[in-house]
Design a protein around this motif. Structure first.
Motif, PDB file in Angstrom:
ATOM      1  N   GLY A 135       8.406 -15.218  -5.681  1.00  0.00           N
ATOM      2  CA  GLY A 135       7.587 -16.231  -5.011  1.00  0.00           C
ATOM      3  C   GLY A 135       6.657 -16.911  -5.988  1.00  0.00           C
ATOM      4  O   GLY A 135       6.476 -16.451  -7.131  1.00  0.00           O
ATOM      5  N   ASP A 136       6.031 -17.979  -5.533  1.00  0.00           N
ATOM      6  CA  ASP A 136       5.145 -18.770  -6.380  1.00  0.00           C
ATOM      7  C   ASP A 136       3.668 -18.488  -6.137  1.00  0.00           C
ATOM      8  O   ASP A 136       2.831 -18.906  -6.935  1.00  0.00           O
ATOM      9  CB  ASP A 136       5.403 -20.266  -6.154  1.00  0.00           C
ATOM     10  N   ASP A 137       3.340 -17.815  -5.055  1.00  0.00           N
ATOM     11  CA  ASP A 137       1.949 -17.547  -4.693  1.00  0.00           C
ATOM     12  C   ASP A 137       1.668 -16.059  -4.849  1.00  0.00           C
ATOM     13  O   ASP A 137       2.276 -15.230  -4.168  1.00  0.00           O
ATOM     14  CB  ASP A 137       1.680 -18.002  -3.256  1.00  0.00           C
ATOM     15  N   ALA A 138       0.735 -15.721  -5.736  1.00  0.00           N
ATOM     16  CA  ALA A 138       0.474 -14.313  -6.048  1.00  0.00           C
ATOM     17  C   ALA A 138      -0.030 -13.536  -4.839  1.00  0.00           C
ATOM     18  O   ALA A 138       0.388 -12.391  -4.605  1.00  0.00           O
ATOM     19  CB  ALA A 138      -0.536 -14.210  -7.195  1.00  0.00           C
ATOM     20  N   ALA A 139      -0.914 -14.142  -4.056  1.00  0.00           N
ATOM     21  CA  ALA A 139      -1.455 -13.442  -2.893  1.00  0.00           C
ATOM     22  C   ALA A 139      -0.383 -13.220  -1.842  1.00  0.00           C
ATOM     23  O   ALA A 139      -0.338 -12.171  -1.186  1.00  0.00           O
ATOM     24  CB  ALA A 139      -2.633 -14.231  -2.304  1.00  0.00           C
ATOM     25  N   ALA A 140       0.496 -14.199  -1.669  1.00  0.00           N
ATOM     26  CA  ALA A 140       1.584 -14.052  -0.707  1.00  0.00           C
ATOM     27  C   ALA A 140       2.534 -12.945  -1.149  1.00  0.00           C
ATOM     28  O   ALA A 140       2.999 -12.140  -0.322  1.00  0.00           O
ATOM     29  CB  ALA A 140       2.333 -15.372  -0.549  1.00  0.00           C
ATOM     30  N   LYS A 141       2.841 -12.887  -2.435  1.00  0.00           N
ATOM     31  CA  LYS A 141       3.709 -11.814  -2.934  1.00  0.00           C
ATOM     32  C   LYS A 141       3.059 -10.454  -2.732  1.00  0.00           C
ATOM     33  O   LYS A 141       3.731  -9.486  -2.371  1.00  0.00           O
ATOM     34  CB  LYS A 141       4.043 -12.038  -4.409  1.00  0.00           C
ATOM     35  N   GLN A 142       1.764 -10.393  -2.927  1.00  0.00           N
ATOM     36  CA  GLN A 142       1.061  -9.126  -2.707  1.00  0.00           C
ATOM     37  C   GLN A 142       1.139  -8.711  -1.243  1.00  0.00           C
ATOM     38  O   GLN A 142       1.341  -7.531  -0.931  1.00  0.00           O
ATOM     39  CB  GLN A 142      -0.396  -9.255  -3.143  1.00  0.00           C
ATOM     40  N   ALA A 143       0.993  -9.670  -0.330  1.00  0.00           N
ATOM     41  CA  ALA A 143       1.067  -9.368   1.101  1.00  0.00           C
ATOM     42  C   ALA A 143       2.455  -8.860   1.483  1.00  0.00           C
ATOM     43  O   ALA A 143       2.597  -7.885   2.240  1.00  0.00           O
ATOM     44  CB  ALA A 143       0.703 -10.607   1.916  1.00  0.00           C
ATOM     45  N   VAL A 144       3.497  -9.513   0.971  1.00  0.00           N
ATOM     46  CA  VAL A 144       4.860  -9.088   1.275  1.00  0.00           C
ATOM     47  C   VAL A 144       5.160  -7.738   0.642  1.00  0.00           C
ATOM     48  O   VAL A 144       5.782  -6.870   1.264  1.00  0.00           O
ATOM     49  CB  VAL A 144       5.871 -10.159   0.816  1.00  0.00           C
ATOM     50  N   ALA A 145       4.699  -7.534  -0.581  1.00  0.00           N
ATOM     51  CA  ALA A 145       4.910  -6.241  -1.235  1.00  0.00           C
ATOM     52  C   ALA A 145       4.249  -5.120  -0.437  1.00  0.00           C
ATOM     53  O   ALA A 145       4.847  -4.044  -0.254  1.00  0.00           O
ATOM     54  CB  ALA A 145       4.350  -6.275  -2.655  1.00  0.00           C
ATOM     55  N   HIS A 146       3.045  -5.357   0.059  1.00  0.00           N
ATOM     56  CA  HIS A 146       2.351  -4.343   0.863  1.00  0.00           C
ATOM     57  C   HIS A 146       3.150  -4.024   2.124  1.00  0.00           C
ATOM     58  O   HIS A 146       3.284  -2.847   2.514  1.00  0.00           O
ATOM     59  CB  HIS A 146       0.957  -4.833   1.232  1.00  0.00           C
ATOM     60  N   PHE A 147       3.696  -5.043   2.765  1.00  0.00           N
ATOM     61  CA  PHE A 147       4.509  -4.833   3.965  1.00  0.00           C
ATOM     62  C   PHE A 147       5.761  -4.019   3.643  1.00  0.00           C
ATOM     63  O   PHE A 147       6.081  -3.041   4.340  1.00  0.00           O
ATOM     64  CB  PHE A 147       4.894  -6.181   4.573  1.00  0.00           C
ATOM     65  N   LEU A 148       6.480  -4.393   2.598  1.00  0.00           N
ATOM     66  CA  LEU A 148       7.700  -3.675   2.245  1.00  0.00           C
ATOM     67  C   LEU A 148       7.409  -2.230   1.839  1.00  0.00           C
ATOM     68  O   LEU A 148       8.166  -1.311   2.162  1.00  0.00           O
ATOM     69  CB  LEU A 148       8.439  -4.403   1.127  1.00  0.00           C
ATOM     70  N   GLU A 149       6.298  -2.020   1.148  1.00  0.00           N
ATOM     71  CA  GLU A 149       5.912  -0.655   0.790  1.00  0.00           C
ATOM     72  C   GLU A 149       5.601   0.161   2.037  1.00  0.00           C
ATOM     73  O   GLU A 149       5.950   1.345   2.134  1.00  0.00           O
ATOM     74  CB  GLU A 149       4.711  -0.692  -0.146  1.00  0.00           C
ATOM     75  N   ALA A 150       4.978  -0.475   3.019  1.00  0.00           N
ATOM     76  CA  ALA A 150       4.626   0.223   4.253  1.00  0.00           C
ATOM     77  C   ALA A 150       5.844   0.599   5.076  1.00  0.00           C
ATOM     78  O   ALA A 150       5.861   1.640   5.749  1.00  0.00           O
ATOM     79  CB  ALA A 150       3.671  -0.636   5.090  1.00  0.00           C
ATOM     80  N   VAL A 151       6.892  -0.242   5.044  1.00  0.00           N
ATOM     81  CA  VAL A 151       8.065   0.048   5.868  1.00  0.00           C
ATOM     82  C   VAL A 151       9.076   0.935   5.159  1.00  0.00           C
ATOM     83  O   VAL A 151      10.068   1.353   5.769  1.00  0.00           O
ATOM     84  CB  VAL A 151       8.768  -1.240   6.356  1.00  0.00           C
ATOM     85  N   GLY A 152       8.843   1.240   3.863  1.00  0.00           N
ATOM     86  CA  GLY A 152       9.709   2.246   3.251  1.00  0.00           C
ATOM     87  C   GLY A 152      10.306   1.966   1.902  1.00  0.00           C
ATOM     88  O   GLY A 152      11.245   2.650   1.486  1.00  0.00           O
ATOM     89  N   TYR A 153       9.740   1.011   1.142  1.00  0.00           N
ATOM     90  CA  TYR A 153      10.356   0.631  -0.129  1.00  0.00           C
ATOM     91  C   TYR A 153       9.326   0.471  -1.238  1.00  0.00           C
ATOM     92  O   TYR A 153       8.209   0.018  -0.999  1.00  0.00           O
ATOM     93  CB  TYR A 153      11.111  -0.695   0.024  1.00  0.00           C
ATOM     94  N   ASP A 154       9.730   0.814  -2.476  1.00  0.00           N
ATOM     95  CA  ASP A 154       9.004   0.359  -3.642  1.00  0.00           C
ATOM     96  C   ASP A 154       9.403  -1.090  -3.907  1.00  0.00           C
ATOM     97  O   ASP A 154      10.453  -1.557  -3.435  1.00  0.00           O
ATOM     98  CB  ASP A 154       9.329   1.227  -4.856  1.00  0.00           C
ATOM     99  N   VAL A 155       8.583  -1.796  -4.671  1.00  0.00           N
ATOM    100  CA  VAL A 155       8.790  -3.241  -4.859  1.00  0.00           C
ATOM    101  C   VAL A 155       8.616  -3.596  -6.331  1.00  0.00           C
ATOM    102  O   VAL A 155       7.721  -3.091  -7.007  1.00  0.00           O
ATOM    103  CB  VAL A 155       7.781  -4.050  -4.008  1.00  0.00           C
ATOM    104  N   VAL A 156       9.482  -4.492  -6.816  1.00  0.00           N
ATOM    105  CA  VAL A 156       9.294  -5.088  -8.132  1.00  0.00           C
ATOM    106  C   VAL A 156       9.263  -6.602  -7.990  1.00  0.00           C
ATOM    107  O   VAL A 156       9.912  -7.172  -7.109  1.00  0.00           O
ATOM    108  CB  VAL A 156      10.394  -4.683  -9.138  1.00  0.00           C
TER     109      VAL A 156
END
Length: 267
Positions: free
Chosen positions: A156-177
């Motif tokens: 993504g192009d927006d750092a805060a948006a990527k952080q929000a999505v990463a937090h969601f994916l981590e919460a539902v069961g995944y590590d994120v890169v």
């Protein structure tokens, strides 16, 4: 405060992301092109954290809005209502399926997520949880610390948006890169090393079709963040661009075509 995930699309991908979200304690607002009344049975199965709404209502309610729809329908999205929204783009470009084909995608002038971002001009689009099948979205999810927890890429192009999505994916069961910008998201699109195959189990030879279907309904081997980064970094841009059925696990194609013939698949 409990966050809300707005979901556009109630096919197999939409159902999978909804189940993951409610299991992690998120509120879910589901929508589709057929209207809220068509979602009553699904919402009942998901439980009290889920409700059905119109597309516009799901967008308004969502702290993150997931696009669990075919890429071909992106222009039907009410672009003006997405202003300021974090959008989780789960779409993929499959030019051989249906009649949706674009020269700007075929030529690599744009990635599919850049195309979505251009339409949703006021939104903050993040590509993610698009690169594994609907089965394995749920089967591969694991809590933090689990030895079988695997890794998903985002772009993504927006750092805060990527952080929000990463937090969601981590919460539902995944590590994120982080795979980079939307312009870089070709590295995680169909026919790349981190797309689909790493998340599916190896199917032994000699199985009947029914046995292969059962074997497929298991998680693939976990991918560490370091291994995911290696897969992304070594990627060369596919040519031609776009996914094909031949590029997917054969038993997945069997399941996909069975469901498509029943008109129940929305991708």
């Amino acid at each position: 405060m409990t966050q809300t995930i707005g979901i556009i699309g109630s096919g197999l991908v939409g159902k999978a992301i909804a189940h993951l979200a409610v299991a992690a304690g998120y509120r879910v607002v589901l929508s589709n092109s057929r209207g809220p009344e068509s979602l009553a049975q699904l919402v009942e199965a998901l439980g009290p954290l889920a409700r059905a709404a119109s597309v516009e209502q799901a967008i308004a309610a969502g702290d993150i809005v997931a696009l669990a729809i075919p890429l071909a329908t992106f222009e039907t999205l009410p672009a003006d209502t997405f202003a300021g929204k974090v959008v989780l783009d789960q779409t993929n470009y499959y030019p051989g399926m249906g009649d949706f084909r674009r020269a700007d995608l075929d030529n690599g002038d744009l990635t599919s997520s850049e195309l979505v971002q251009r339409h949703l001009r006021g939104a903050k689009v993040v590509k993610g949880i698009h690169n594994l099948g609907w089965h394995h979205m749920q089967y591969n999810a694991r809590p933090k610390g689990d030895s079988q927890r695997t890794t998903l890429p985002i772009a993504g192009d927006d750092a805060a948006a990527k952080q929000a999505v990463a937090h969601f994916l981590e919460a539902v069961g995944y590590d994120v890169v982080d795979a980079g910008s939307l312009a870089d998201s070709w590295r995680i699109e169909p026919n790349t090393p981190i797309y689909f195959w790493p998340y599916a189990p190896a199917i032994p030879e000699g199985l009947t079709e029914d046995e292969a279907k059962k074997a497929y309904l298991h998680p693939g081997k976990p991918i560490s963040p370091e291994a995911a980064r290696t897969l992304i970094d070594k990627t060369e841009r596919p040519s031609p661009i776009g996914g094909t059925l031949e590029g997917l696990p054969p038993i997945h194609v069997v399941l996909f075509l069975e469901l498509a013939s029943a008109d129940t698949v929305q991708r």
